[in-house]
Design an enzyme around this catalytic site. Structure first.
Site, PDB file in Angstrom:
ATOM      1  CD  GLU A   1      -3.195  -0.980   2.001  1.00  0.00           C
ATOM      2  OE1 GLU A   1      -3.222  -0.042   2.822  1.00  0.00           O
ATOM      3  OE2 GLU A   1      -4.112  -1.811   1.899  1.00  0.00           O
TER       4      GLU A   1
ATOM      5  CD  GLU B   1      -3.910  -5.824   3.856  1.00  0.00           C
ATOM      6  OE1 GLU B   1      -4.775  -5.059   4.326  1.00  0.00           O
ATOM      7  OE2 GLU B   1      -2.691  -5.604   3.914  1.00  0.00           O
TER       8      GLU B   1
HETATM    9  C1  BG6 Z   1      -4.578  -2.094   5.057  1.00  0.00           C
HETATM   10  C2  BG6 Z   1      -3.229  -2.398   5.628  1.00  0.00           C
HETATM   11  O1  BG6 Z   1      -4.643  -0.739   4.786  1.00  0.00           O
HETATM   12  O2  BG6 Z   1      -5.705  -2.330   5.821  1.00  0.00           O
HETATM   13  C3  BG6 Z   1      -3.223  -3.235   6.881  1.00  0.00           C
HETATM   14  O3  BG6 Z   1      -2.394  -2.957   4.657  1.00  0.00           O
HETATM   15  C4  BG6 Z   1      -4.382  -2.819   7.736  1.00  0.00           C
HETATM   16  O4  BG6 Z   1      -1.981  -3.088   7.511  1.00  0.00           O
HETATM   17  C5  BG6 Z   1      -5.664  -3.129   6.985  1.00  0.00           C
HETATM   18  O5  BG6 Z   1      -4.403  -3.386   9.011  1.00  0.00           O
HETATM   19  C6  BG6 Z   1      -6.915  -2.825   7.777  1.00  0.00           C
HETATM   20  O6  BG6 Z   1      -6.864  -1.498   8.200  1.00  0.00           O
HETATM   21  P1  BG6 Z   1      -6.993  -1.076   9.718  1.00  0.00           P
HETATM   22  O7  BG6 Z   1      -6.736   0.393   9.697  1.00  0.00           O
HETATM   23  O8  BG6 Z   1      -8.390  -1.434  10.092  1.00  0.00           O
HETATM   24  O9  BG6 Z   1      -5.978  -1.839  10.475  1.00  0.00           O
END
Ligand code: BG6
Length: 471
Positions: free
Chosen positions: A166, A371
């Site tokens: 990201e 993700e």
């Molecule tokens: C992504 C990241 O933006 O989203 C992760 O790559 C992150 O590191 C995930 O944990 C979920 O976002 P958050 O802010 O809920 O942890």
């Protein structure tokens, strides 16, 4: 398109799950690990967990991998902490850090779980940050050296590599998610120079990977959303294209074609933020070719034409999934067709299919989702987490992968966020994503015991049936 018959998932589909080093490992200063910007600079609201213990995976990796095997994972996507390998970013190599990842990877391999390794997931070494971080071109050299060390050490055990997690969120929302360190508290012009330098680092790492590990595959891992216009008014469509260029295509075009997307470049020039491009940079960028696109997907975003004043802006400031707005460019809008999760992130499974179709249409590179998931306030009651809301979220997203595959998109893996509960980037441990519950709260690490959630049993069934039992 509606189908009478959907195409099945490929037999070798990489059903996986994800984590990142600083969010899962803990042991933040053990066995020679140096501090990263996460350790030195993240400012958390009062009472929100820090990353010092996290989920204590560093000490419990064997137990965790055994659970991943029971879950049936065919792949595990994790990141290596740069500061475990090279504590100050570009100096001495820390053998203890290398040994840890050998053990983790060996454990995964012994259970037939494919490691998918992110080189850098938000945790820049603090020592490099002190020297200007990504503003300093020496950081590019340090990153390439670090990548070389990983390729040499783990190249015979790791087939899939991801460059930078990201990069677009570090540039656009670094302050919100706490990844900027000291050097990121700078002007936009400086930040877009950092962006350029990261592109160079990524390109050189991809080229190095191909040169030294011809059998391996490597790609970028941006956070991608499809951008919808708020209405079919042509001005809204222009605004959606603006935001798409700056949020998504800038990063994808650079990674795949090695060139700046024209609209994104026009934006940078208009604002006076265009980076300096040194002799040889463009060649470096165009010479690197990813083997696939990995991307993180949580939702879509909806924007309208700018009204030219502060009403364009989202009052909460925005984060990875909450659109911010920019005067003169686009206005943050709400999509009335979509529900939101407990943290205000819109939920859009159909938009997932749209995103896969668009990526395939534009780049024709195989896709892997690194993700996707639902952050929620899970509760452990009588030894059980009844996360049917997560099952529903995941089911509806996986269905869209099958539809995209039926549309002709080449998707070869799915690694939802997260394999096990981790500490969220900026919203603590209460915002949970995992298939495995970790017994701790914001202030008290408790016993960190692992409990399989209901979604664990459900996902195991999906993997065992290779996606045939979704409906
Ligand atoms: C992504 C990241 O933006 O989203 C992760 O790559 C992150 O590191 C995930 O944990 C979920 O976002 P958050 O802010 O809920 O942890």
């Amino acid at each position: 398109m509606q189908y009478q018959q959907l195409r099945p998932f490929p037999g070798d589909f990489l059903w996986g799950a994800s984590t990142s080093a600083y969010q899962v490992e803990g042991a933040w200063n053990e066995d020679g690990k140096g501090p990263s910007v996460i350790d030195t600079h993240v400012k958390r609201p009062e009472g929100v967990a820090d990353f010092t213990v996290a989920s204590d995976h560093y000490h419990r990796y064997a137990e965790d991998v055994a659970l991943f095997a029971e879950l049936g994972l065919r792949a595990y996507r994790f990141s290596i902490a740069w500061t475990r390998i090279v504590p100050d970013g570009d100096g001495e190599v820390n053998r203890a850090g290398i040994a840890f990842y050998h053990q983790l990877i060996d454990e995964l391999r012994s259970k037939d779980i494919e490691p998918i390794v992110t080189l850098y997931h938000f945790d820049l070494p603090a020592a490099l940050d002190e020297r200007g971080g990504w503003s300093n071109r020496a950081t590019v050299d340090a990153f390439v050296r670090y990548a070389r060390i990983l390729f040499e050490e783990f190249g015979d055990k790791v087939r899939y590599w991801l460059t930078i997690n990201e990069q677009n969120m570090m540039i656009l929302h670094g302050r919100a998610i706490g990844t900027t360190g000291r050097s990121g508290e700078a002007s936009k012009r400086v930040i877009y120079q950092q962006n350029h330098n990261m592109f160079l680092a990524q390109a050189r790492a991809m080229a190095l990977c191909h040169e030294t590990l011809p059998e391996a595959k490597i790609g970028p891992a941006p956070n991608i959303v499809s951008v919808y216009p708020a209405t079919c008014a042509p001005e809204d469509v222009i605004a959606a294209d603006n935001w798409d260029a700056i949020r998504n295509l800038l990063y994808l075009d650079l990674a795949v074609h090695g060139s700046y997307h024209p609209l994104a470049w026009a934006y940078l020039v208009e604002r006076g933020w265009e980076p300096e491009i040194a002799d040889g940079d463009l060649e470096t960028l165009t010479n690197a070719k990813p083997d696939f696109i990995a991307f993180n997907y949580y939702s879509t975003q909806t924007v309208g034409a700018s009204r030219g004043d502060a009403s364009d802006l989202q009052l909460r400031g925005g984060d990875q999934q909450i659109v911010r707005g920019e005067i003169g460019l686009y206005r943050a809008a709400k999509n009335e067709h979509l529900p939101t999760n407990a943290f205000g992130w819109e939920i859009d499974p159909v938009g997932f299919r749209t995103t896969m179709r668009r990526l395939w249409d534009r780049y024709r590179l195989p896709l892997i989702i690194t993700e996707n998931g639902l952050g929620a306030y899970d509760e452990l009651v009588d030894g059980r987490v009844r996360d049917d809301y997560r099952i529903d979220y995941l089911r509806r997203h996986i269905e869209q992968i099958q539809l995209a595959i039926s549309d002709g998109v080449d998707v070869f893996g799915y690694c939802p966020w997260t394999a096990i509960d981790v500490v969220s980037t900026h919203q603590g441990i209460s915002k949970r994503y995992g298939f495995i519950h970790v017994n701790r709260d914001e202030n008290d690490p408790r016993d960190l015991a692992r409990t399989k959630k209901d979604s664990f049993h459900w996902y195991r069934g999906i993997i065992a049936g290779n996606g045939a039992d979704l409906h």
